[in-house]
Design an enzyme around this catalytic site. Structure first.
Site, PDB file in Angstrom:
ATOM      1  CB  SER B 239      -0.929  -0.006   1.211  1.00 43.88           C
ATOM      2  OG  SER B 239      -0.225   0.392   2.360  1.00 43.88           O
ATOM      3  NE  ARG B 277     -34.651  -0.100 -35.480  1.00 37.08           N
ATOM      4  CZ  ARG B 277     -34.346   0.438 -36.665  1.00 37.08           C
ATOM      5  NH1 ARG B 277     -33.906   1.682 -36.713  1.00 37.08           N
ATOM      6  NH2 ARG B 277     -34.444  -0.271 -37.770  1.00 37.08           N
TER       7      ARG B 277
END
Lengths: 344, 344, 344, 344
Positions: B239, B277
């Site tokens: 870290s 559609r």
């Protein structure tokens, strides 16, 4: 990675959530915490490479800090990598929010214009998509307006805090206050590494704003139906096979964007954040936050385009309702416009 | 737009869902339907510009077809723009799925290796995160293995059809069959413009595959806890503030990716597709599909990295259970390995 | 707790997922594992009280087992409480699925009837809700039909396994095989306590089936619009303030149910399942599973009601398209009907 | 329909969202709009029967109004059925919210108690589930506290308006104001039939509150792990097969409830609301709203139970950190407690 982003999102908003913008925000946070040296220029760092290296750390900040410390050993100070990323995420959010709010202002102004212009234009109200009783088109626009105004206010009100806790969340709150002032964010009560109110509240507000724009898109799509024909988009596109068609393309994109915001907001409002730094839920936030911000902007921009050029067929509207009473529609339009002006 | 994509997704998968890959797939579909002319080279078209122009059509295909027809008036044939985009989405899906399956094979192989090696290594089973009764680490790996094998099979089994219906979905199925053969996709029973089984089923399968990888990530994170210390990732990162730490970074990224897949799969499995559609739900699919494919690949790649380098502290595992009976754990490991080999 | 359940869900399906049904299924599982004694009669146990007591155990099975063991000390055998609950959930799922499949069969039959009857009835195809090119109403019904048939097949194909692993998942698979035979469920490869493929796959299949019904609802709502007027529901209701209205109430409920299934399916397909028994994600499944099953049944029942009494205004349909070519619509209807008959 | 509801939700909250409570709220709304006659007593109406009849209307209010008008022809006034249902939903929400807030107050008080008591008790902070640097247990409780306090405030601040627009949303706002005063709800700017800010904002606030409780549950589950052993639940249950076990059952249920809230909140924050009354999205709200309210109450009640009886093993906590500096942990605890007291 996001497919066809220029289809959905205006260029300034795309830039505001780009990796370049995130890198700049991270460096801005580092600068406020680091030594007074000239090591924070974005062009010296390659965010794609940092991400690739960051796989071993589940974060692009760890390699960034390594790179900074090669240049200045005391860079990064007592911060933890999450302090940098969370602060950067809030800086990115703050700037992008401004752009989204501007688009929402445009939507509200367009709604207000329609509400005023068509304040008394009769239009049939439709419930369950059945013609019901008379109202006015101004009232429909007034409903959109109030929704957008309230969503805008909510979004603008979300508090965006700085993050500075160090790995244990135990850093001195006085340092946090200084850091907040330096980068222009709010000071939190305590670190929020694993208490994600800012992210979740922002996500919910973006979702609400996009939903208000999606509702406009839905109504425009329905009113623009061939059989209804009460409105059409001025720039409305054709289709590859039927050039004569006049599609409500912006309304459609507003709806598409609203769906994309909702999906990403769902991720940002859930999440298990373990102990003092989450092992998965936090690391999933960054793409989702960028997407929620960007598509919210896209939803607003599309709703604005749709309404700003909206062609209103008032004669057609009146056909279904001529001669009937529209109740208090006009008074309600006035209430909505007052509500809008109070917010401005 | 997707933030930090190189952190999550291997480069080949990023390329396979890139706008460039989508453009190539669209042109491949157009080529199979168009004239025998040299107008389908991707380098002649700018997908970002097509997207920007496509805002007025809610689709990048409409401007693409315009550009093609400037070069050859009979390009695009009787297809509708959705035929091209849906076919392209299935081509992109087919190619990316191959890469995801390869990563899943790697995960399965790693699980199988662990199941074999630690078939008899005692480990305490934990229910509600409380130590319960003895099992073996091989059995835990066997559980992962069966889940990955089943998810892989499900993903591989999803049928990816071509789309060719024209604007009304009425084109001759014989043409569809020829088109399917030309581009190497399956022939559907009828057009699926508004019946999105292929997309939804693919999304659900990607979600399941990513969840199987996320479960591995979760268990690795839990077993790697300082207090448990039964496994660690060999490449596990440090870290920024605590270089001595040994984080299960790949397990963390597997979990993050699984969350991102789930969010996008939720969008792809809902959706209101109007008439022939859809006006919004369809147009939201493209970024979500790319994301679901890419992060599923990311989840698998991360789980694979996590397991391939996993350091197993067998002595520590045995501490909690020494001398106790592990029931049929070994027989169950053997069942899982047989199940795996049957699939291969 | 579920509000207005009789509005959405047919009575037999409500019963099939009731707490009474869950209790019976739990006792059925216990009976198959327990002594040959007369202690498994549901009327002797109060599920509400067991739930209340179960708060201290996060499960209603723990107090149930206590009650059983007061009557017969060797009740429950080597099982763990999750074995009972998971097996019960699969028994409930199996029985409710049968009812859902029957409703889906009714939807498919209604679609097939419409596809045949209106095979050649011209109807305009609509893209983005704009009139586009001619098709037939039979083709629209054929699209619904294929979607329902495929969703039904997928739902019917989901494997529902027994669960028997004991607390560590280490019980003898031979016992599991016997248990599976006794209760009429499938034998899993290994215990699936924390690998939720059966639940997730069932949820995804229910979601897909409900979505297919919701799509029918959406199209009926759109076709029933006053301005379109191509179909209406025979039983369609009025409204409290406008008795003359003719609302497509069943189509509306099909859509509402589909949304409720999707929300619950999202929960059932995510979830972090820790180690050998999850501490939260598992315990959230039971209400969500009942809801997904019930509302899927509700969606199918509503779509069926909508279509079985659908009044089709063929003359109105033809108005928009008279004299035009409907392409291969009829051939595609025939393909859909063949596909349907092959499944039956 | 909701499975095992007494496991998750306290009895008063279950009652507050029951069909009986919804019926009472609907009748309360009708009474405020109807004639001064004695026809609004809940015991005269059968909500289950109304729901069954309501299938033909997609609403239980239509048959209710029919029944009322048989008794008094001028009942219901100019309202539309959605006016009644939306007003009822807000009345149910208002009352249930009070109960949820009370549970949240209990959670906050428990957090504050822990923060004070363990203000200086050293505890290792854990990032990515790895031991990192020293903090205090009081600081962990302080983080929970601030999250709960902020979530509580947000929930309490959600505006719950009356609904009265009639079918077209055109009723006189003066009537709406009177109605609001009569039933004790807020007056909206304009009708919100299809602009669902109140529902969406409430849902998001419930989600946030439940998430704050779920985070507590997660940390308790992790701290209660056998290997960590820093806390345990006093009432923590055993298991059916291992009576010696000490499960963090309330923490587990808090997490389960939080997941159930999130799933339902996702439905309540999306939704396409067409024109002046939605055909599906609105009708899906009622069960989801009840569930979100109830499980939020369940999450808070479970977190409260978990914390009120929490057994803290301070000696164990100190083992990992003895002698190390805990930074500004104590000052941060004090900030959190001040923040809490300011809200009270």
């Amino acid at each position: 990675l996001t497919t066809f982003e220029a289809l959905y999102v205006p260029a300034p908003i795309r830039e505001a959530v780009s990796d370049k913008a995130w890198l700049e925000a991270m460096l801005e946070a580092e600068r406020a915490l680091g030594p007074d040296e000239d090591i924070f220029r974005p062009e010296e760092y390659d965010i794609a490479a940092l991400c690739e290296q960051g796989q071993m750390d589940a974060s692009p900040v760890v390699p960034l800090v390594r790179a900074l410390r090669e240049r200045a050993p005391d860079a990064h100070g007592p911060a933890t990598s999450q302090d940098i990323l969370d602060t950067a995420s809030m800086l990115v959010s703050k700037r992008t929010r401004e752009l989204v709010l501007t688009e929402l202002d445009g939507v509200a102004a367009a709604c207000a214009g329609l509400a005023e212009t068509y304040r008394s234009t009769p239009m049939i109200a439709r419930t369950l998509l059945q013609q019901a009783v008379p109202a006015t088109f101004g009232l429909k626009a007034a409903g959109w307006l109030v929704a957008v105004v309230d969503a805008r206010r909510r979004l603008a009100a979300v508090t965006l805090p700085v993050q500075l806790g160090g790995p244990g969340g135990t850093l001195d709150p006085a340092d946090t206050a200084r850091f907040a002032a330096a980068v222009g964010l709010v000071e939190p009560v305590v670190p929020w590494h694993v208490h994600r109110r800012p992210v979740a509240e922002l996500a919910a507000a973006l979702d609400a704003a996009a939903a208000a724009c999606g509702k406009i898109g839905l109504d425009v799509v329905l009113l623009a139906q061939t059989e209804v024909d009460e409105v059409s988009e001025s720039g409305g596109g054709g289709s590859s096979s039927m050039p004569h068609k006049h599609n409500p393309a912006s309304a459609v994109l507003a709806r598409a964007c609203a769906r994309l915001v909702h999906a990403n907001a769902g991720l940002l409002t859930s999440g298990d954040y373990e102990h003092e730094r989450a092992a998965g839920a936090w690391q999933a936030e960054w793409p989702a936050l960028s997407a929620a911000l960007a598509y919210a902007g896209g939803a607003a921009a599309a709703a604005r385009r749709s309404l700003e050029g909206l062609q209103v067929n008032a004669a057609r509207m009146e056909e279904s309702v001529a001669g009937e009473d529209t109740g208090s529609a006009e008074a309600l339009v006035d209430r909505a416009l007052s509500h809008y002006r109070e917010q401005a």
